[in-house]
Design a protein around this motif. Structure first.
Motif, PDB file in Angstrom:
ATOM      1  N   ASN A   1      54.998  86.999  57.619  1.00  0.00           N
ATOM      2  CA  ASN A   1      55.337  88.306  58.166  1.00  0.00           C
ATOM      3  C   ASN A   1      54.772  89.447  57.342  1.00  0.00           C
ATOM      4  O   ASN A   1      55.262  90.552  57.391  1.00  0.00           O
ATOM      5  N   ARG A   2      53.686  89.188  56.583  1.00  0.00           N
ATOM      6  CA  ARG A   2      53.221  90.210  55.664  1.00  0.00           C
ATOM      7  C   ARG A   2      51.878  90.794  56.061  1.00  0.00           C
ATOM      8  O   ARG A   2      51.223  91.409  55.245  1.00  0.00           O
ATOM      9  N   ALA A   3      51.434  90.560  57.308  1.00  0.00           N
ATOM     10  CA  ALA A   3      50.117  91.052  57.701  1.00  0.00           C
ATOM     11  C   ALA A   3      50.038  92.557  57.483  1.00  0.00           C
ATOM     12  O   ALA A   3      50.850  93.315  57.981  1.00  0.00           O
ATOM     13  N   GLN A   4      49.048  92.998  56.709  1.00  0.00           N
ATOM     14  CA  GLN A   4      48.953  94.394  56.321  1.00  0.00           C
ATOM     15  C   GLN A   4      47.971  95.161  57.186  1.00  0.00           C
ATOM     16  O   GLN A   4      47.959  96.376  57.165  1.00  0.00           O
ATOM     17  N   ARG A   5      47.138  94.471  57.935  1.00  0.00           N
ATOM     18  CA  ARG A   5      46.099  95.132  58.699  1.00  0.00           C
ATOM     19  C   ARG A   5      46.182  94.661  60.139  1.00  0.00           C
ATOM     20  O   ARG A   5      46.571  93.536  60.425  1.00  0.00           O
ATOM     21  N   VAL A   6      45.761  95.524  61.043  1.00  0.00           N
ATOM     22  CA  VAL A   6      45.940  95.236  62.459  1.00  0.00           C
ATOM     23  C   VAL A   6      45.220  93.961  62.875  1.00  0.00           C
ATOM     24  O   VAL A   6      45.667  93.237  63.765  1.00  0.00           O
ATOM     25  N   HIS A   7      44.114  93.635  62.221  1.00  0.00           N
ATOM     26  CA  HIS A   7      43.330  92.470  62.623  1.00  0.00           C
ATOM     27  C   HIS A   7      43.789  91.184  61.957  1.00  0.00           C
ATOM     28  O   HIS A   7      43.386  90.099  62.370  1.00  0.00           O
ATOM     29  N   ASP A   8      44.617  91.278  60.909  1.00  0.00           N
ATOM     30  CA  ASP A   8      44.932  90.112  60.082  1.00  0.00           C
ATOM     31  C   ASP A   8      46.122  89.371  60.684  1.00  0.00           C
ATOM     32  O   ASP A   8      47.229  89.397  60.162  1.00  0.00           O
ATOM     33  N   LEU A   9      45.873  88.680  61.804  1.00  0.00           N
ATOM     34  CA  LEU A   9      46.948  88.045  62.553  1.00  0.00           C
ATOM     35  C   LEU A   9      47.071  86.560  62.269  1.00  0.00           C
ATOM     36  O   LEU A   9      48.002  85.918  62.742  1.00  0.00           O
ATOM     37  N   GLY A  10      46.122  85.987  61.522  1.00  0.00           N
ATOM     38  CA  GLY A  10      46.199  84.567  61.220  1.00  0.00           C
ATOM     39  C   GLY A  10      47.493  84.244  60.499  1.00  0.00           C
ATOM     40  O   GLY A  10      47.794  84.824  59.465  1.00  0.00           O
ATOM     41  N   GLY A  11      48.269  83.322  61.041  1.00  0.00           N
ATOM     42  CA  GLY A  11      49.521  82.940  60.412  1.00  0.00           C
ATOM     43  C   GLY A  11      50.657  83.915  60.608  1.00  0.00           C
ATOM     44  O   GLY A  11      51.761  83.679  60.115  1.00  0.00           O
ATOM     45  N   ALA A  12      50.428  85.030  61.322  1.00  0.00           N
ATOM     46  CA  ALA A  12      51.490  86.017  61.504  1.00  0.00           C
ATOM     47  C   ALA A  12      52.530  85.499  62.491  1.00  0.00           C
ATOM     48  O   ALA A  12      52.209  84.846  63.484  1.00  0.00           O
ATOM     49  N   PHE A  13      53.785  85.803  62.226  1.00  0.00           N
ATOM     50  CA  PHE A  13      54.894  85.289  63.026  1.00  0.00           C
ATOM     51  C   PHE A  13      55.061  86.074  64.325  1.00  0.00           C
ATOM     52  O   PHE A  13      54.840  87.280  64.378  1.00  0.00           O
ATOM     53  N   GLY A  14      55.461  85.372  65.388  1.00  0.00           N
ATOM     54  CA  GLY A  14      55.899  86.029  66.604  1.00  0.00           C
ATOM     55  C   GLY A  14      54.878  86.120  67.711  1.00  0.00           C
ATOM     56  O   GLY A  14      55.150  86.699  68.759  1.00  0.00           O
ATOM     57  N   TRP A  15      53.690  85.537  67.537  1.00  0.00           N
ATOM     58  CA  TRP A  15      52.645  85.661  68.550  1.00  0.00           C
ATOM     59  C   TRP A  15      52.631  84.482  69.518  1.00  0.00           C
ATOM     60  O   TRP A  15      51.862  84.476  70.473  1.00  0.00           O
ATOM     61  N   GLY A  16      53.443  83.488  69.269  1.00  0.00           N
ATOM     62  CA  GLY A  16      53.512  82.359  70.189  1.00  0.00           C
ATOM     63  C   GLY A  16      52.301  81.449  70.078  1.00  0.00           C
ATOM     64  O   GLY A  16      51.431  81.620  69.230  1.00  0.00           O
ATOM     65  N   ARG A  17      52.249  80.467  70.948  1.00  0.00           N
ATOM     66  CA  ARG A  17      51.145  79.519  70.950  1.00  0.00           C
ATOM     67  C   ARG A  17      49.862  80.189  71.441  1.00  0.00           C
ATOM     68  O   ARG A  17      49.895  81.067  72.299  1.00  0.00           O
ATOM     69  N   VAL A  18      48.747  79.744  70.909  1.00  0.00           N
ATOM     70  CA  VAL A  18      47.454  80.221  71.387  1.00  0.00           C
ATOM     71  C   VAL A  18      47.101  79.436  72.645  1.00  0.00           C
ATOM     72  O   VAL A  18      46.987  78.209  72.599  1.00  0.00           O
TER      73      VAL A  18
END
Length: 255
Positions: free
Chosen positions: A20-37
């Motif tokens: 849950n620490r993504a600091q930049r708008v593009h840095d979504l790898g591993g970010a929580f809450g986006w569901g399955r790809v």
């Protein structure tokens, strides 16, 4: 086409996971809450004809704009959140980044593309893009000379050995310089094991800002999924992440 928006993100407590620490708008790898790809093996590479055209245009525009490794990706990273998550998706971001670079390199005037396309003034993503960050060279590893191959490649031959060996336990702590980086936030501070040493490459954290090549060995680090995402992650799943060696420290030295 699936469109993801920031409103789908569900925050975690700070100690629940490293996601849950993504600091930049593009840095979504591993970010929580986006569901399955979503994955469809039959999906077409382009959903609309304009996407195909944008794909082709990029290869015409980049030789006259983003000539340094990492520069095009950094233009994408600097897009405003509303432009980055616009409904036109992946190729929409490519189009927006091209607009930004064409203006920054002086090939078109500010607002010129809006006028040519008959769009309202202020439509272009270049009105909202972040300016490139000012990166202090002292925050980057020292530059070192390496022979530049005759053919186009980011690989370089270094006259020094890698700073790590297979089996070393390491922790990713850099880059602290701001600006462009290839270090995904979800592995920061997590212990992993070096499993492979790749040839050296130019460092995009530096080249994207015009600060020299500063080539680094590329190190493949294996992470246990549960170390990254907690007990809810799949058991015995290992994620290998290729990282520039200047991002890393030996675990014993990082504590």
């Amino acid at each position: 086409m699936v469109v993801f928006t920031p409103s789908t993100v569900v925050p975690l407590a700070e100690d629940e996971s490293n996601m849950n620490r993504a600091q930049r708008v593009h840095d979504l790898g591993g970010a929580f809450g986006w569901g399955r790809v979503p994955y469809d093996p039959q999906e077409e590479p382009f959903h609309e004809e304009w996407e195909r055209r944008v794909f082709g245009m990029v290869f015409q525009v980049l030789p006259h704009t983003a000539v340094r490794p990492g520069e095009f990706r950094y233009a994408l990273e600097r897009l405003a959140e509303d432009d980055y998550f616009a409904p036109d998706g992946y190729y929409g971001r490519w189009r927006s980044a091209m607009e930004v670079l064409l203006e920054e390199y002086g090939h078109v005037e500010t607002g010129e593309l809006d006028g040519r396309l008959g769009a309202p003034s202020g439509t272009s993503a270049s009105y909202r893009v972040q300016s490139p960050a000012s990166v202090d060279e002292k925050d980057l590893p020292p530059d070192s000379s390496a022979p530049v191959p005759e053919h186009r490649t980011v690989r370089r031959e270094l006259d020094r050995n890698p700073g790590f060996r297979i089996g070393d336990r390491v922790v990713a702590t850099g880059n602290t310089a701001g600006g462009h980086t290839r270090l995904p936030d979800y592995v920061r501070g997590v212990s992993g094991v070096v499993v492979k040493i790749h040839p050296a490459e130019v460092l995009p954290d530096s080249t994207a800002h015009g600060l020299g090549e500063r080539p680094q060995h590329v190190v493949s680090v294996a992470y246990q999924a549960r170390d990254l995402w907690g007990e809810g992650a799949e058991e015995k799943v290992v994620i290998n992440v290729d990282l520039y060696e200047n991002y890393l420290q030996l675990e014993a030295e990082a504590q």
